[in-house]
Structure formats: C-alpha cells, structure tokens
Design a protein around this motif. Sequence first.
Motif, PDB file in Angstrom:
ATOM      1  N   LYS A 112      46.930 125.142  79.298  1.00 16.77           N
ATOM      2  CA  LYS A 112      45.894 124.908  80.311  1.00 16.77           C
ATOM      3  C   LYS A 112      44.777 125.936  80.175  1.00 16.77           C
ATOM      4  O   LYS A 112      43.596 125.598  80.250  1.00 16.77           O
ATOM      5  CB  LYS A 112      46.496 124.972  81.717  1.00 16.77           C
TER       6      LYS A 112
ATOM      7  N   THR B  43      40.133 115.386  88.667  1.00 18.67           N
ATOM      8  CA  THR B  43      41.427 116.076  88.761  1.00 18.67           C
ATOM      9  C   THR B  43      41.873 116.212  90.203  1.00 18.67           C
ATOM     10  O   THR B  43      41.044 116.258  91.120  1.00 18.67           O
ATOM     11  CB  THR B  43      41.335 117.470  88.108  1.00 18.67           C
TER      12      THR B  43
ATOM     13  N   ASP C 174      46.637 117.589  82.100  1.00 16.99           N
ATOM     14  CA  ASP C 174      47.880 116.947  82.543  1.00 16.99           C
ATOM     15  C   ASP C 174      48.992 117.194  81.526  1.00 16.99           C
ATOM     16  O   ASP C 174      48.851 116.911  80.338  1.00 16.99           O
ATOM     17  CB  ASP C 174      47.650 115.442  82.716  1.00 16.99           C
ATOM     18  N   GLY C 175      50.124 117.712  81.982  1.00 15.41           N
ATOM     19  CA  GLY C 175      51.274 117.906  81.117  1.00 15.41           C
ATOM     20  C   GLY C 175      51.250 119.157  80.268  1.00 15.41           C
ATOM     21  O   GLY C 175      52.175 119.380  79.479  1.00 15.41           O
TER      22      GLY C 175
ATOM     23  N   ARG D 289      48.026 115.668  74.105  1.00 18.44           N
ATOM     24  CA  ARG D 289      46.837 115.725  74.945  1.00 18.44           C
ATOM     25  C   ARG D 289      45.683 116.359  74.181  1.00 18.44           C
ATOM     26  O   ARG D 289      44.529 115.933  74.280  1.00 18.44           O
ATOM     27  CB  ARG D 289      47.161 116.539  76.209  1.00 18.44           C
TER      28      ARG D 289
ATOM     29  N   GLU E 170      43.149 109.411  81.400  1.00 18.36           N
ATOM     30  CA  GLU E 170      44.374 110.119  81.795  1.00 18.36           C
ATOM     31  C   GLU E 170      45.527 109.800  80.847  1.00 18.36           C
ATOM     32  O   GLU E 170      46.289 110.679  80.469  1.00 18.36           O
ATOM     33  CB  GLU E 170      44.753 109.750  83.228  1.00 18.36           C
ATOM     34  N   SER E 171      45.663 108.544  80.472  1.00 15.26           N
ATOM     35  CA  SER E 171      46.683 108.146  79.504  1.00 15.26           C
ATOM     36  C   SER E 171      45.959 107.709  78.239  1.00 15.26           C
ATOM     37  O   SER E 171      45.754 106.513  77.991  1.00 15.26           O
ATOM     38  CB  SER E 171      47.547 107.011  80.064  1.00 15.26           C
TER      39      SER E 171
ATOM     40  N   GLU F 113      41.953 114.149  84.305  1.00 11.75           N
ATOM     41  CA  GLU F 113      43.116 115.043  84.271  1.00 11.75           C
ATOM     42  C   GLU F 113      43.284 115.680  82.890  1.00 11.75           C
ATOM     43  O   GLU F 113      44.278 115.464  82.197  1.00 11.75           O
ATOM     44  CB  GLU F 113      44.390 114.267  84.656  1.00 11.75           C
TER      45      GLU F 113
END
Length: 280
Positions: A122, A142, A115-116, A93, A39-40, A112
């Motif tokens: 997307k 997700t 995300d962002g 990302r 995710e990060s 995710e």
Amino acid sequence: TMKMLTCFMAPTSGTARVCGHHIDDDTMAVRRAVGYLPESAPAYEEMSTESFLRFIADVRGIERGSVDRVIETCALEEVRHQLFDTLSKGFKRRVCLAQSIIHDPKVLIMDEPTDGLDPNQKHEVRRLISRMAKDKVIILSTHILEEVEAVCSRAIIIAHGRLVADGTPDQLRKRSKRHGSVTVSIRTSDGSASLLEPLESLAGVRSVKEIEDDMDGGRKFRLLAKEGKTIGASVAGLAREKNWEVDELYVEQGHLDEVFRDLTSDPATGSTSGKGKGKH
C-alpha cells in the motif's frame, strides 16, 4: 460514473469531457487519454506478467519499450516471467496498475487501487500515485479514508446519488464533531469531580467527558470545543496552574470516517450508502 468517464458505459443523459473530448461521440480519443484500473481488473491468467503487458502495448499500438518502463515503475521485475494465475493478490493488482499506465495517460481513474495489498505494498502504491500526480490528473474511488488522507488533495463524498461534500481532506476533517477537541490524561489520586469543575469552567469548552481507560492512578478526559474556539492552550495552561501531572495532551484534528458516516447516513434507517472519491 467511472465506467461512463472511461467509455465502458454510455450515459442515459448528460455528458462529460475528458481532456476536451466528449465521452459520447469521441470515445477513442477519450480512451487514449485515460488509464483505467477497475476494482476487479481483468487479465489473462495463462499469460506471464511480461507477455500480458506486451499484449496490452500491441493492442494500444505503442512501443514495446514501454513494457520495461512500467515493470520498473510498478516494481514487477521479480515476477516478470511468472504466470499471472500464480501471482499473489498484491502482485496481480500491481500488474493491472501497470497496464493502466503503460500508455502514459494524462488522466488515471482507479477504483480501490490498494485493495488486497499488504501495508508495505500500500505504501509503495501510494508513493507511486503521489509521484504520478505531478503530471497527471488522478481520480480514485475508495472506502479507505486513510488513503484519501495519504494521497488526495481533494475529496468528494457521494451518497444516494448526490454529491454531499467537496473539499480538501483538511477541510472535511474540520466538519468532524471532534475537530478541535482535546484529550488529556492526568495522573492523580483525586476523584474525577475535583478535575471536572475546573475543566468545565474553561472558556471555549462546550462539554467534558471522562473516558474509560486502564490508566493506573489517573483520569482521562475529552473536552469538546465550542464552534470556532480553540482550547488546547487553555487546557495546557490550566494543567500548569494546577500542577497536574499530565501523561498526554493532544488536540484532535477530526476524523474523516466520522464525517463520512454523518454525511452518508440515511436519516430514516440509520444505514450508510456512500463512496469517497479522491483527486490528487
């Protein structure tokens, strides 16, 4: 679970196999077979997009030609020479997604993945996932249930450490209380009572509720079906028989978010604790 499958964390008990390799005693083979997008996702902010991906290629011992391939695949050409620290969240990302697929893994695990990202980004990432799913196993985690419906062929819901649902998105939608319900908007000056009685008397109808609506000169109702019954055709037939002026009539397919809330709610507190996982 994702960290254990990708060999970032050792399990305290149990094991798993990825492409035939055990995660506890064949970790290097597992890592070669897996692409991982946490995710990060970490990256070196002082590197450019291209230099970072070249570094990843060198670390993995693969040809640098793979860098050009993933830059094209992830639509990163316009930021090829831009420093990672100056990129938008969406481009960051996508760079991290590029590093996860640079070695063309058989298995891709993503947390995710959108995300962002803005709606256009997307859409592009979901298209990319769908294309890659033709020859890869892709597992994504997700809370965006729209994403599960968009790209997943199988959905798993885990709550409080237990698997509480496993099926296709369509199968899970059918567990929704509103699956098969009918919403109908009728333009009339009559009161709701004159409409409720014939709607409630239809075979297969469990209940009828009038919905608050700003519809001028009309009424809107939601009809819930009895288990195993379909009532869309009956409602349409009644409207024709009564010569009602119908503005809209549609059958609900069910909502994954409702199913998710029902399955992950703690009966004692009413709170939720769950994570959806999708497999394409």
